[in-house]
Design an enzyme around this catalytic site. Structure first.
Site, mmCIF file in Angstrom:
data_model
loop_
_atom_site.group_PDB
_atom_site.id
_atom_site.type_symbol
_atom_site.label_atom_id
_atom_site.label_comp_id
_atom_site.label_asym_id
_atom_site.label_seq_id
_atom_site.Cartn_x
_atom_site.Cartn_y
_atom_site.Cartn_z
ATOM 1 N N LYS A 120 0.864 -1.182 0.000
ATOM 2 C CA LYS A 120 0.000 0.000 0.000
ATOM 3 C C LYS A 120 0.901 1.233 0.000
ATOM 4 C CE LYS A 120 -3.924 2.257 0.480
ATOM 5 N NZ LYS A 120 -4.814 2.046 1.628
ATOM 6 N N LEU A 121 0.513 2.229 -0.766
ATOM 7 C CA LEU A 121 1.276 3.467 -0.869
ATOM 8 C C LEU A 121 0.333 4.662 -0.845
ATOM 9 C CD1 LEU A 121 3.680 2.724 -3.864
ATOM 10 C CD2 LEU A 121 4.385 3.042 -1.494
ATOM 11 N N SER A 122 0.789 5.754 -0.291
ATOM 12 C CA SER A 122 0.114 7.023 -0.545
ATOM 13 C C SER A 122 0.349 7.389 -2.009
ATOM 14 C CB SER A 122 0.700 8.124 0.345
ATOM 15 O OG SER A 122 0.519 7.829 1.703
ATOM 16 N N THR A 173 -0.493 11.453 1.002
ATOM 17 C CA THR A 173 -1.324 12.287 0.136
ATOM 18 C C THR A 173 -1.888 13.467 0.923
ATOM 19 O OG1 THR A 173 -1.897 10.363 -1.197
ATOM 20 C CG2 THR A 173 -3.353 12.272 -1.369
ATOM 21 N N HIS A 219 -7.783 8.641 7.994
ATOM 22 C CA HIS A 219 -8.254 7.352 8.501
ATOM 23 C C HIS A 219 -9.432 7.518 9.471
ATOM 24 C CE1 HIS A 219 -4.868 5.863 6.386
ATOM 25 N NE2 HIS A 219 -3.976 5.966 7.339
#
Length: 278
Positions: free
Chosen positions: A57-59, A111, A150
């Site tokens: 998972k990545l921004s 982000t 989140h």
């Protein structure tokens, strides 16, 4: 085959999507996944710079810096409407009054950090924190404001904080596009055939989660920052959508627009062009 290394965040949208993938028994001819690394997204961003994982998972911000090694999977990401980070403070005030004050951001390459820099480029005193520490820092006055992500989106009012700006809404209004928050990066060296198999497995895992909504909750709740079921359900319902299954034309255009704007703002290098795996 050697098990593929995989990492995603402990947030409910990720554990919802990847639950079946990391817990199902290996099937002959299908990719084999090792024990997952569940880490804060900024940790995963930093690991991507080090090329530590095969699938991560990545921004979307961080993705723009690692495209020589990773491509963007069509499935598994976080992109949508009304789901962006929030700029919060103890007291309501015009956002422009924050210039010259300390602002907490949830990681240098998130982000959220990129959006804030686009929104208030004159705010340069940025304090990098883990996302779960930001509301407390704002509440105690350690920082004047903070960018939250989140589960914090659903609980900041309980901490007596107010929203100065919904950065996702600002992005949608200024760009006309949904906000691309996170994506799944896959090591490009794995090759197109294996990457296509990985994409099918992610989609199958999401299909299972949707059909077995309640069954996955023990695993999701085990790793969630906020364990109240109402918050977990709200989180999943907001961040898991059709774009999570496949970016499609609109999702890819949103990512390309995001990268283009970041290049114009000199937040991403001129060479940063999104590379989609499939």
């Amino acid at each position: 085959m050697t098990p593929l290394t995989i990492g995603f965040s402990p947030c409910p949208n990720d554990t919802f999507i990847f639950n079946r993938l990391v817990h199902s028994s290996p099937v002959a001819g299908e990719p084999v996944f090792g024990k997952p690394y569940l880490e804060d997204v900024e940790t995963l961003n930093q690991w991507a710079f080090e090329k530590r994982l095969d699938i991560t998972k990545l921004s979307c911000h961080a993705a723009g810096h690692v495209l020589d090694d990773y491509c963007l999977l069509p499935s598994g990401g976080a992109l949508g409407h009304g789901c962006g980070p929030l700029l919060v403070a103890r007291h309501n005030c015009p956002a422009a009054e924050l210039v010259g004050k300390k602002i907490a951001i949830p990681g240098e390459f998130t982000t959220a950090a990129m959006l804030f820099r686009m929104f208030l480029p004159d705010c340069t005193d940025l304090v990098v924190m883990r996302f779960e520490q930001i509301m407390e820092a704002v509440s105690t006055g350690e920082v004047s404001a903070g960018v939250i992500i989140h589960e914090s989106r659903f609980t900041y009012q309980d901490k007596g904080l107010c929203c100065l700006q919904d950065l996702g809404q600002w992005w949608e209004e200024s760009s006309g596009m949904p906000i691309p928050l996170g994506c799944i990066g896959v090591r490009r060296s794995l090759g197109r055939a294996l990457i296509a198999d990985i994409d099918r497995q992610v989609k199958a895992s999401l299909d299972w989660a949707r059909k077995n909504y309640e069954e996955g909750f023990p695993y999701i709740r085990e790793h969630a920052q906020e364990t109240e079921m109402k918050v977990i359900r709200s989180h999943i319902n907001l961040y898991v959508n059709d774009f999570s299954y496949d970016l499609g034309v609109d999702g890819r255009m949103a990512v390309e627009t995001f990268f283009s704007r970041a290049r114009q703002e000199k937040i991403l290098p001129e060479s940063a062009q999104p590379v989609f795996c499939l």
